[in-house]
Write an enzyme that holds these catalytic residues in place. Sequence first.
Site, PDB file in Angstrom:
ATOM      1  CE  LYS A 147      -3.390   2.464   2.596  1.00 25.05           C
ATOM      2  NZ  LYS A 147      -4.500   2.455   3.761  1.00 25.05           N
TER       3      LYS A 147
ATOM      4  NE  ARG B 238      -5.909  10.127   3.357  1.00 25.61           N
ATOM      5  CZ  ARG B 238      -4.279  10.306   3.223  1.00 25.61           C
ATOM      6  NH1 ARG B 238      -3.793  11.233   3.124  1.00 25.61           N
ATOM      7  NH2 ARG B 238      -3.654   8.767   3.159  1.00 25.61           N
TER       8      ARG B 238
ATOM      9  NE  ARG C 254      -3.614   7.523   6.067  1.00 25.67           N
ATOM     10  CZ  ARG C 254      -4.210   8.201   6.979  1.00 25.67           C
ATOM     11  NH1 ARG C 254      -3.507   8.651   8.158  1.00 25.67           N
ATOM     12  NH2 ARG C 254      -5.557   8.516   6.881  1.00 25.67           N
TER      13      ARG C 254
ATOM     14  CE  LYS D 250      -6.169   1.886  -0.462  1.00 21.54           C
ATOM     15  NZ  LYS D 250      -6.472   1.949   0.867  1.00 21.54           N
TER      16      LYS D 250
ATOM     17  CB  SER E 228     -11.214   7.726  -3.380  1.00 17.09           C
ATOM     18  OG  SER E 228      -9.991   8.059  -2.727  1.00 17.09           O
TER      19      SER E 228
ATOM     20  CE1 TYR F 157     -14.733   3.479  -2.634  1.00 15.41           C
ATOM     21  CE2 TYR F 157     -13.075   3.795  -3.979  1.00 15.41           C
ATOM     22  CZ  TYR F 157     -13.614   3.772  -2.603  1.00 15.41           C
ATOM     23  OH  TYR F 157     -12.715   3.959  -1.731  1.00 15.41           O
TER      24      TYR F 157
HETATM   25  C1  PBG Z   1      -7.130   3.499   5.520  1.00 15.59           C
HETATM   26  C2  PBG Z   1      -7.363   3.530   4.196  1.00 15.59           C
HETATM   27  C3  PBG Z   1      -7.406   4.599   3.320  1.00 15.59           C
HETATM   28  C4  PBG Z   1      -7.883   3.749   1.847  1.00 15.59           C
HETATM   29  C5  PBG Z   1      -8.332   2.666   2.260  1.00 15.59           C
HETATM   30  N1  PBG Z   1      -8.392   2.133   3.525  1.00 15.59           N
HETATM   31  C6  PBG Z   1      -6.747   5.743   3.413  1.00 15.59           C
HETATM   32  C7  PBG Z   1      -5.311   6.090   3.515  1.00 15.59           C
HETATM   33  O1  PBG Z   1      -4.748   5.090   3.840  1.00 15.59           O
HETATM   34  O2  PBG Z   1      -5.264   7.353   3.606  1.00 15.59           O
HETATM   35  C8  PBG Z   1      -8.006   4.630   0.633  1.00 15.59           C
HETATM   36  C9  PBG Z   1      -9.045   4.065  -0.217  1.00 15.59           C
HETATM   37  C10 PBG Z   1      -9.236   4.964  -1.380  1.00 15.59           C
HETATM   38  O3  PBG Z   1      -8.900   5.977  -1.554  1.00 15.59           O
HETATM   39  O4  PBG Z   1     -10.172   4.532  -2.071  1.00 15.59           O
HETATM   40  N2  PBG Z   1      -5.960   3.197   5.994  1.00 15.59           N
END
Ligand code: PBG
Length: 334
Positions: A206, A216, A228, A259, A285, A324
């Site tokens: 990730k 968010r 992060r 991801k 997203s 989505y």
């Molecule tokens: C939480 C998480 C995130 C996403 C999925 N789980 C956000 C992040 O890590 O900041 C993002 C999913 C998306 O953007 O569709 N840790």
Amino acid sequence: MTAGGTAGGATPGFARGRRLRSTPAMRRWTAQTRLSPADFVLPVFVKQDIADPVPISSMPGVVQHTLDSLRKAAAEAAEAGISGLMLFGIPAEKDAVGSQADAADGIVNVALQQLRADLGDELVLMADLCLCEYTDHGHCGVLTPAGVVDNDPTLDRYTAVAIAQAQAGAHVIAPSGMMDGQVAAIRAGLDSTAFTETPILAYAAKYASGFYGPFREAAEGAPQFGDRSTYQMDPPNADEALREVAQDLAEGADAVMVKPALPYLDIVARVADAVDVPVSAYQVSGEYAMIEAAAANGWIDRQRAILETLTGIRRAGAGSVLTYWAVEAARWLR
Ligand code: PBG
């Protein structure tokens, strides 16, 4: 020159690409990658204490669900033939340790109970396991006094959340926080309770991505300070993804995820080549928002672009895509 002759300079008698592209039926016959509804998992957001679904402005067509609207959406997802749901909860109250993530009456756990009661095993109910939606500071773990995410105390929290989610009815636990050792900790916790049969889908590779922006807003989990980058992966790194995946498998992950998807198709391909467990990719997203925004402006053929991205992610080697558009795409494919 006769039709089908040597136009374009191709040498007669040799195989030519165009022979096999001449009609839709011919292209369907020769398609190497096919999409079907079972390829898709739908991420869903459920928020505590709202009377009606709340639209997410940066993700047109996506909402924060009430418990009731989620149940309806889940029934529609089952009807469309997709494989599963990935659940995210947004609590009314947040605190430093994310207490609502493992509270038995916490929003995501109540939602899991209701969906499991409604649907039984018809869909794979996956629980995203992270603290960022539940902490008041918006980070994915608990903090040291200096404000740095504290790895090992966070593992204790993740273990408690995993057990609570499994108890509530989750079929799959999906840790997304990128703490070191999270899969081993969660596996040990599940094994020490009644949940030896509950698999872990690890968000193994990730990346710290700009494409999470709209999420968010949806999950109300933006970090209140910093970012992060100290726990999620750095975009330039590829070999490290294989290391993260190998580590998660060694710790007991049953399936792995990459991801985001589109900017990381090389990683999807390399991971798919390297492992013999199911590989998922998360079309996040920002990937959704980009296409929706371009389509809303008339700059892109929406359906064609969506299906092309989904095909590309599958072609790269992902067996399953979190998207989505899961339900809409599934309907197109029927
Ligand atoms: C939480 C998480 C995130 C996403 C999925 N789980 C956000 C992040 O890590 O900041 C993002 C999913 C998306 O953007 O569709 N840790």
